[in-house]
Motif scaffolding. Structure first.
Motif, short mmCIF file in Angstrom:
data_model
loop_
_atom_site.label_atom_id
_atom_site.label_comp_id
_atom_site.label_asym_id
_atom_site.label_seq_id
_atom_site.Cartn_x
_atom_site.Cartn_y
_atom_site.Cartn_z
N SER A 127 12.29 45.75 -12.29
CA SER A 127 11.62 45.71 -13.53
C SER A 127 12.39 46.91 -14.32
O SER A 127 13.40 47.51 -13.99
N SER A 128 11.93 47.06 -15.76
CA SER A 128 12.44 47.66 -16.70
C SER A 128 11.61 48.59 -17.28
O SER A 128 10.43 48.29 -17.50
N VAL A 129 11.94 49.79 -17.83
CA VAL A 129 11.23 50.93 -18.56
C VAL A 129 11.79 50.60 -19.91
O VAL A 129 12.98 50.46 -20.27
N TRP A 130 10.87 50.38 -20.91
CA TRP A 130 11.09 50.36 -22.38
C TRP A 130 10.83 51.41 -23.26
O TRP A 130 9.70 51.87 -22.85
N LEU A 131 11.71 51.75 -23.99
CA LEU A 131 11.51 52.80 -25.22
C LEU A 131 11.11 52.12 -26.42
O LEU A 131 11.86 51.13 -26.89
N HIS A 132 10.22 52.30 -26.90
CA HIS A 132 9.64 52.01 -28.24
C HIS A 132 9.77 53.08 -29.26
O HIS A 132 9.29 54.15 -29.34
N VAL A 133 10.87 52.91 -30.07
CA VAL A 133 11.20 53.82 -30.96
C VAL A 133 10.83 53.39 -32.60
O VAL A 133 11.21 52.07 -32.88
N PHE A 134 9.80 53.84 -33.25
CA PHE A 134 9.38 53.35 -34.63
C PHE A 134 10.30 54.10 -35.75
O PHE A 134 10.19 55.19 -35.53
N VAL A 135 10.97 53.48 -36.27
CA VAL A 135 11.77 53.93 -37.65
C VAL A 135 10.76 53.63 -38.65
O VAL A 135 10.74 52.44 -39.20
N PRO A 136 10.30 54.68 -39.32
CA PRO A 136 9.57 54.66 -40.67
C PRO A 136 10.50 53.79 -41.65
O PRO A 136 11.82 54.22 -41.94
N GLY A 137 10.05 53.02 -42.41
CA GLY A 137 10.50 52.02 -43.60
C GLY A 137 11.37 50.99 -43.00
O GLY A 137 11.80 50.54 -43.83
N SER A 138 11.61 51.06 -41.69
CA SER A 138 12.82 49.88 -41.25
C SER A 138 12.02 49.03 -40.10
O SER A 138 12.12 47.67 -40.16
N GLY A 139 11.22 49.54 -39.27
CA GLY A 139 10.53 48.67 -38.21
C GLY A 139 10.54 49.49 -36.80
O GLY A 139 10.38 50.63 -36.83
N SER A 140 10.76 48.50 -35.86
CA SER A 140 10.65 49.34 -34.17
C SER A 140 11.74 48.67 -33.51
O SER A 140 12.47 47.24 -33.79
N VAL A 141 12.27 49.63 -32.57
CA VAL A 141 13.21 49.09 -31.70
C VAL A 141 12.76 49.15 -30.22
O VAL A 141 12.29 50.16 -30.05
#
Length: 454
Positions: A127-141
């Motif tokens: 399995s994988s661990v996911w990082l959710h990084v929210f970039v204001p004004g651009s979206g999410s990675v």
């Protein structure tokens, strides 16, 4: 009285084991998963703090730049880029359905506009661990890193834990089988011992019931024997007279000689009748005392009732009690003749005792037989004092008796009830205070080719 094979105990032990191990397994998996999730959160936390620091320092302003930074920090990861409208704009995962599923899983746990770490509920090494990084004004990675990359040796640790778990499971199952086999053997031994004790108890009750009628039988046999002895002496005297009369046959009328022969013939008839009576009494007692007649066969209940009543009659007559019979059973019962005799002897003896202590003018015990399509019934009704509701509810309990101390063990009706159940029948009672009691023995009908016309 109770026959039980404990072959189902293994299944019972297995069910208890499965019921117990199921929740324990689920709890252990949940706890282990939670512990591993905490370790994964701690392992991925530096990468998330690094991404947040780059945004705070204005080093990264777009999702593509953030994705490149994370790829440099955590190479060989999976990534998904999403714009502010929640549309996937780029990914190194070719399956679009898989992209959408992963995004929805992360969003369902962490929300749309918050940077966080997502660890799967069941963290397997693949399995994988996911990082959710929210970039204001651009979206999410969304950046996924395998657990093996975050925790080197996770596969080995998982395999070791899995091996340990299955070892414990096999050990528990083996112990359960050993335990069930041990208990099965002990229960089988206890059952065999109980059956032997129950058989001895039934035999003791049978002998006890017969002992209660021995005194009356002795008196019954003594009377015809006394008559036989008396008549034999009279015949001897007649023979002596006959010798004298033969010598004088020419001198005396022949009618005197004929009268002597007539008296001898009458005496011999009395002796024969009383001898048959003794034989019937002895044969009835022998039938009652015959051991080992426990095999179920077609039983003529009318004949059995006659034997038991004949044996019980002397005791009843001594107490001034009349035993009456009414035969209305036209089909045989399927039961053990010895058991039916023992049940009736117990019930009739109790009925005689109940009438003996009552002050009612009617002093009767009535034994009736009936038959239906599926059952044969034997009913013993007495004119005794009857039973209250409390006594009636306890009448078949072992060691419960309404007699005075030393006059009863309280086992007769209890054993009779058990014998009735053993023969696929039932023994019930109907009684009211001052109205007497009625015990009914119900037995199954024997299979017969033809029935007599009713």
């Amino acid at each position: 009285m109770y026959i039980s094979s404990h072959n189902s105990f293994r299944w019972l032990a297995a069910r208890i084991f499965l019921i117990g191990i199921g929740p324990l397994f689920i709890l252990s998996v949940a706890l282990c998963s939670r512990v591993v999730q905490n370790y994964l959160d701690d392992a991925a936390a530096p990468a998330l703090r690094y991404a947040q620091a780059m945004m705070e320092n204005k080093e990264v302003l777009t999702t593509q730049a953030m994705r490149r930074k994370l790829s440099m920090l955590l190479p060989d990861g999976q990534w998904i880029v999403q714009n502010e409208s929640h549309e996937i704009t780029a990914s190194n995962i070719e399956d679009t359905d898989e992209q959408q599923r992963l995004v929805e899983e992360v969003h369902s746990q962490n929300g749309d506009h918050s940077s966080s770490i997502y660890a799967p509920m069941l963290p397997l090494p693949s399995s994988s661990v996911w990082l959710h990084v929210f970039v204001p004004g651009s979206g999410s990675v969304f950046y996924g890193v395998s657990i093996e990359s975050l925790l080197p040796g996770a596969t080995f640790s998982f395999g070791l834990c899995l091996t340990l778990f299955f070892s414990l499971l096999i050990t528990a199952i083996f112990n359960s089988i050993i335990f069930s086999s041990f208990v099965h053997e002990k229960l089988a031994q206890e059952t065999l011992l109980r059956e032997k004790l129950e058989q001895k108890l039934i035999e003791a009750n049978r002998l006890s019931a017969q002992t209660r009628v021995v005194a009356g039988i002795a008196h019954e046999i003594n009377t015809p024997l006394a008559i036989i002895i008396q008549e034999a002496g009279w015949v001897k005297e007649l023979l002596e007279d006959l010798q004298e009369q033969v010598a004088l046959v020419e001198k005396e009328p022949r009618k005197v000689l004929c009268g002597t022969f007539s008296e001898m013939d009458a005496s011999l008839d009395v002796m024969r009748k009383q001898g048959k009576r003794c034989a019937e009494i002895i044969h009835g007692l022998l039938r009652m005392s015959r051991k080992g007649a426990e095999n179920k066969t077609a039983v003529d209940v009318n004949s059995v009732v006659e034997d038991v009543v004949h044996l019980s009659q002397p005791k009843a007559a001594e107490l001034g009690i009349k035993i009456k019979t009414q035969f209305n059973a036209f089909v045989p019962a399927y039961a053990s003749a010895g058991h039916v005799q023992q049940i009736l002897l117990n019930v009739i003896n109790n009925a005689i005792d109940a009438v003996a202590v009552s002050n009612r003018e009617e002093r009767n015990v009535i034994v009736s037989t009936f038959s239906t399509k599926h059952a044969v019934l034997i009913r013993v009704t007495d004119t005794g004092l009857g039973l209250s509701r409390e006594l009636k509810n306890r009448i078949f309990e072992p060691f419960f008796t309404t007699k005075a101390a030393g006059q009863g063990t309280g086992l007769g009706l209890s054993i009779s009830y058990s014998l009735a159940r053993r023969n696929d029948g039932n023994l019930s009672v109907q009684s009211s205070p001052d109205k007497g009691s009625s015990f009914t023995l119900t037995l199954p009908v024997a299979a017969v080719d033809s029935l007599p016309a009713l």
